[in-house]
Motif scaffolding. Structure first.
Motif, PDB file in Angstrom:
ATOM      1  N   VAL A  69      -8.275  -6.130   0.045  1.00  0.00           N
ATOM      2  CA  VAL A  69      -9.636  -5.879  -0.449  1.00  0.00           C
ATOM      3  C   VAL A  69     -10.540  -7.077  -0.180  1.00  0.00           C
ATOM      4  CG1 VAL A  69     -10.988  -5.588  -2.555  1.00  0.00           C
ATOM      5  CG2 VAL A  69      -8.971  -4.190  -2.189  1.00  0.00           C
ATOM      6  N   GLY A  70     -10.026  -8.289  -0.461  1.00  0.00           N
ATOM      7  CA  GLY A  70     -10.836  -9.483  -0.261  1.00  0.00           C
ATOM      8  C   GLY A  70     -11.226  -9.697   1.185  1.00  0.00           C
ATOM      9  N   LEU A  71     -10.269  -9.556   2.091  1.00  0.00           N
ATOM     10  CA  LEU A  71     -10.556  -9.757   3.508  1.00  0.00           C
ATOM     11  C   LEU A  71     -11.513  -8.701   4.043  1.00  0.00           C
ATOM     12  CD1 LEU A  71      -6.989 -10.683   4.810  1.00  0.00           C
ATOM     13  CD2 LEU A  71      -8.963 -12.201   4.646  1.00  0.00           C
ATOM     14  N   ALA A  72     -11.267  -7.448   3.680  1.00  0.00           N
ATOM     15  CA  ALA A  72     -12.106  -6.357   4.192  1.00  0.00           C
ATOM     16  C   ALA A  72     -13.530  -6.445   3.651  1.00  0.00           C
ATOM     17  CB  ALA A  72     -11.487  -5.009   3.823  1.00  0.00           C
ATOM     18  N   SER A  73     -13.687  -6.867   2.406  1.00  0.00           N
ATOM     19  CA  SER A  73     -15.023  -6.899   1.806  1.00  0.00           C
ATOM     20  C   SER A  73     -15.815  -8.141   2.200  1.00  0.00           C
ATOM     21  CB  SER A  73     -14.918  -6.815   0.280  1.00  0.00           C
ATOM     22  OG  SER A  73     -14.223  -7.940  -0.237  1.00  0.00           O
ATOM     23  N   GLN A  74     -15.147  -9.305   2.222  1.00  0.00           N
ATOM     24  CA  GLN A  74     -15.873 -10.543   2.462  1.00  0.00           C
ATOM     25  C   GLN A  74     -16.000 -10.902   3.937  1.00  0.00           C
ATOM     26  OE1 GLN A  74     -16.882 -10.256  -0.825  1.00  0.00           O
ATOM     27  NE2 GLN A  74     -17.349 -12.380  -0.339  1.00  0.00           N
ATOM     28  N   PHE A  75     -15.038 -10.524   4.748  1.00  0.00           N
ATOM     29  CA  PHE A  75     -15.055 -10.944   6.153  1.00  0.00           C
ATOM     30  C   PHE A  75     -15.368  -9.804   7.112  1.00  0.00           C
ATOM     31  CE2 PHE A  75     -12.185 -13.950   3.998  1.00  0.00           C
ATOM     32  CZ  PHE A  75     -12.849 -15.139   4.277  1.00  0.00           C
ATOM     33  N   TRP A  76     -15.108  -8.567   6.678  1.00  0.00           N
ATOM     34  CA  TRP A  76     -15.355  -7.427   7.554  1.00  0.00           C
ATOM     35  C   TRP A  76     -16.502  -6.554   7.066  1.00  0.00           C
ATOM     36  CZ3 TRP A  76      -9.448  -6.308   7.223  1.00  0.00           C
ATOM     37  CH2 TRP A  76      -8.761  -7.312   7.910  1.00  0.00           C
ATOM     38  N   GLY A  77     -17.086  -6.899   5.921  1.00  0.00           N
ATOM     39  CA  GLY A  77     -18.283  -6.221   5.435  1.00  0.00           C
ATOM     40  C   GLY A  77     -18.068  -4.859   4.817  1.00  0.00           C
ATOM     41  N   VAL A  78     -16.827  -4.488   4.507  1.00  0.00           N
ATOM     42  CA  VAL A  78     -16.550  -3.200   3.860  1.00  0.00           C
ATOM     43  C   VAL A  78     -16.744  -3.371   2.355  1.00  0.00           C
ATOM     44  CG1 VAL A  78     -14.861  -1.381   3.469  1.00  0.00           C
ATOM     45  CG2 VAL A  78     -14.897  -2.613   5.657  1.00  0.00           C
ATOM     46  N   LYS A  79     -17.642  -2.591   1.759  1.00  0.00           N
ATOM     47  CA  LYS A  79     -17.965  -2.755   0.351  1.00  0.00           C
ATOM     48  C   LYS A  79     -17.620  -1.541  -0.497  1.00  0.00           C
ATOM     49  CE  LYS A  79     -19.759  -6.879   0.755  1.00  0.00           C
ATOM     50  NZ  LYS A  79     -19.135  -8.055   0.119  1.00  0.00           N
ATOM     51  N   ASP A  80     -17.284  -0.418   0.108  1.00  0.00           N
ATOM     52  CA  ASP A  80     -16.977   0.778  -0.664  1.00  0.00           C
ATOM     53  C   ASP A  80     -15.530   0.730  -1.147  1.00  0.00           C
ATOM     54  OD1 ASP A  80     -18.120   3.639  -1.317  1.00  0.00           O
ATOM     55  OD2 ASP A  80     -16.039   3.910  -0.691  1.00  0.00           O
ATOM     56  N   ALA A  81     -15.346   0.906  -2.454  1.00  0.00           N
ATOM     57  CA  ALA A  81     -14.013   0.779  -3.049  1.00  0.00           C
ATOM     58  C   ALA A  81     -13.051   1.829  -2.518  1.00  0.00           C
ATOM     59  CB  ALA A  81     -14.122   0.878  -4.575  1.00  0.00           C
ATOM     60  N   ALA A  82     -13.542   3.027  -2.230  1.00  0.00           N
ATOM     61  CA  ALA A  82     -12.661   4.080  -1.736  1.00  0.00           C
ATOM     62  C   ALA A  82     -12.020   3.670  -0.415  1.00  0.00           C
ATOM     63  CB  ALA A  82     -13.441   5.387  -1.567  1.00  0.00           C
ATOM     64  N   VAL A  83     -12.809   3.110   0.495  1.00  0.00           N
ATOM     65  CA  VAL A  83     -12.280   2.659   1.785  1.00  0.00           C
ATOM     66  C   VAL A  83     -11.342   1.478   1.585  1.00  0.00           C
ATOM     67  CG1 VAL A  83     -12.888   1.757   4.061  1.00  0.00           C
ATOM     68  CG2 VAL A  83     -14.338   3.470   2.968  1.00  0.00           C
ATOM     69  N   LEU A  84     -11.721   0.563   0.705  1.00  0.00           N
ATOM     70  CA  LEU A  84     -10.901  -0.617   0.462  1.00  0.00           C
ATOM     71  C   LEU A  84      -9.537  -0.242  -0.117  1.00  0.00           C
ATOM     72  CD1 LEU A  84     -13.601  -2.994  -1.073  1.00  0.00           C
ATOM     73  CD2 LEU A  84     -12.590  -3.145   1.198  1.00  0.00           C
ATOM     74  N   LEU A  85      -9.517   0.706  -1.034  1.00  0.00           N
ATOM     75  CA  LEU A  85      -8.254   1.118  -1.647  1.00  0.00           C
ATOM     76  C   LEU A  85      -7.358   1.821  -0.639  1.00  0.00           C
ATOM     77  CD1 LEU A  85      -9.493   2.376  -5.146  1.00  0.00           C
ATOM     78  CD2 LEU A  85      -8.310   0.246  -4.615  1.00  0.00           C
ATOM     79  N   VAL A  86      -7.955   2.633   0.231  1.00  0.00           N
ATOM     80  CA  VAL A  86      -7.168   3.295   1.273  1.00  0.00           C
ATOM     81  C   VAL A  86      -6.550   2.254   2.209  1.00  0.00           C
ATOM     82  CG1 VAL A  86      -7.302   4.783   3.298  1.00  0.00           C
ATOM     83  CG2 VAL A  86      -8.435   5.464   1.188  1.00  0.00           C
ATOM     84  N   CYS A  87      -7.330   1.244   2.573  1.00  0.00           N
ATOM     85  CA  CYS A  87      -6.803   0.174   3.434  1.00  0.00           C
ATOM     86  C   CYS A  87      -5.641  -0.551   2.754  1.00  0.00           C
ATOM     87  CB  CYS A  87      -7.908  -0.825   3.765  1.00  0.00           C
ATOM     88  SG  CYS A  87      -9.217  -0.180   4.838  1.00  0.00           S
ATOM     89  N   ALA A  88      -5.792  -0.835   1.465  1.00  0.00           N
ATOM     90  CA  ALA A  88      -4.729  -1.526   0.724  1.00  0.00           C
ATOM     91  C   ALA A  88      -3.467  -0.683   0.667  1.00  0.00           C
ATOM     92  CB  ALA A  88      -5.217  -1.864  -0.691  1.00  0.00           C
ATOM     93  N   VAL A  89      -3.622   0.616   0.433  1.00  0.00           N
ATOM     94  CA  VAL A  89      -2.467   1.520   0.334  1.00  0.00           C
ATOM     95  C   VAL A  89      -1.750   1.617   1.676  1.00  0.00           C
ATOM     96  CG1 VAL A  89      -1.821   3.941   0.084  1.00  0.00           C
ATOM     97  CG2 VAL A  89      -3.287   2.861  -1.624  1.00  0.00           C
ATOM     98  N   VAL A  90      -2.493   1.810   2.752  1.00  0.00           N
ATOM     99  CA  VAL A  90      -1.888   1.973   4.073  1.00  0.00           C
ATOM    100  C   VAL A  90      -1.156   0.693   4.491  1.00  0.00           C
ATOM    101  CG1 VAL A  90      -2.380   2.316   6.524  1.00  0.00           C
ATOM    102  CG2 VAL A  90      -3.531   3.730   4.817  1.00  0.00           C
TER     103      VAL A  90
END
Length: 317
Positions: A69-90
């Motif tokens: 979540v931290g890498l995707a939100s702060q370095f890749w600009g992804v801010k939507d929790a739904a996308v972040l949670l899917v990335c974490a799960v996968v």
């Protein structure tokens, strides 16, 4: 009602009750949210314990979820929790599949120590990585869910999301326990050789359970990072994994509700102990945990089952 779904009404009822408490006592939102976030990896750990396996390395996936979540939100600009949670799960599922191919071959202390070794390996990497903040970690800002803020003054939104994730996760693992592979876990614990003679694969059942437990831990770490707004290597440290084991012991292995209740209870007790005994709060917390283990050997799930049995006994008499 189908016996598979008998846990659903009390599960939803507990979720609604926690939401009401958080709404009435907004100052306790943060404590309840942390308890719920820790309940997710404990839920997966309880599933493994049904197969006679204790993992001291769930902090590995707790940290993977938070850092994804931290890498995707702060370095890749992804801010939507739904996308972040899917990335974490996968990501957690892929890592768990690779590591699980090895761990599923081991049992007892070997399984526990190997899982701990992988967790501490990640901890060492995170501590030495200056790009990820080293021992300090880094902050997470601006995460939303379909435009709704989840942190700061709007932490209630994040808590409600946690309740939804917790309910769905509990339903998922409750349904898995009723499947063929879910039922095999108790057979793996009691007599693995007999399971193999029946033509089933004990290693495959352990692997699936391990992946599910990893996914639950990653969701907990991801939501913890979002709610707290900060992640650090301590999420992968052995003490974090050990805390999950303690909570799992307090919860017991008899249900999907007890892990969340045990995690919330422990977090509330920790807050009171720290507030009223700041110099000896670890001692107070340890004594309370010891008392709970001594007087509730089957955990909170055993206490919850005792109520219906007592009611049935009263009706028969």
């Amino acid at each position: 009602m189908n016996r598979t779904f008998t846990f659903l009404p009390p599960l939803i009822g507990c979720g609604v009750l926690l939401a009401v408490i958080a709404w009435l006592l907004p100052s306790w939102n943060f404590v309840l949210a942390i308890g719920m976030a820790k309940g997710l990896p404990v839920l997966g750990l309880v599933l493994l314990m049904r197969g006679g396996l204790v993992s001291f390395g769930q902090g590995l996936y707790y940290a993977l979820g938070g850092y994804t979540v931290g890498l995707a939100s702060q370095f890749w600009g992804v801010k939507d929790a739904a996308v972040l949670l899917v990335c974490a799960v996968v990501f957690a599922a892929v890592v768990a599949f690779i590591i699980g191919l090895l761990l599923s071959r081991y049992r007892d202390i070997f399984f526990a120590m190997l899982s701990l070794a992988f967790s501490m390996l990640l901890y060492g990497i995170l501590v030495k990585s200056t790009d990820l903040g080293g021992t300090d970690g880094f902050n997470i800002h601006g995460v939303t869910l379909f435009g709704l803020p989840l942190t700061g003054a709007d932490r209630m939104n994040g808590f409600l999301l946690l309740i939804v994730i917790g309910v769905l996760g509990a339903i998922n693992l409750g349904l898995f326990a009723s499947t063929a592979f879910g039922r095999l876990l108790s057979g793996v614990r009691d007599n693995e050789i007999r399971v193999e003679y029946l033509g089933a694969s004990a290693n495959r059942a352990v692997l699936i359970a391990y992946i599910l437990a990893a996914v639950m831990a990653a969701l907990g770490g991801a939501m913890s990072g979002i709610i707290v707004g900060h992640i650090d290597p301590e999420m992968a440290f052995w003490a974090t994994s050990g805390e999950f084991v303690v909570i799992a012991i307090l919860a017991g292995t008899g249900g999907v509700i007890a892990p969340f209740l045990a995690a919330v209870v422990l977090e509330v007790v920790r807050s009171f102990a720290y507030q009223y005994a700041p110099n000896t709060w670890q001692l107070v917390l340890g004594l309370i945990i010891l008392a709970l283990i001594l007087f509730l050997p089957q955990g909170l799930s055993g206490l919850m089952r005792r109520g219906p049995r007592a009611a049935n006994a009263g009706e028969k008499s």
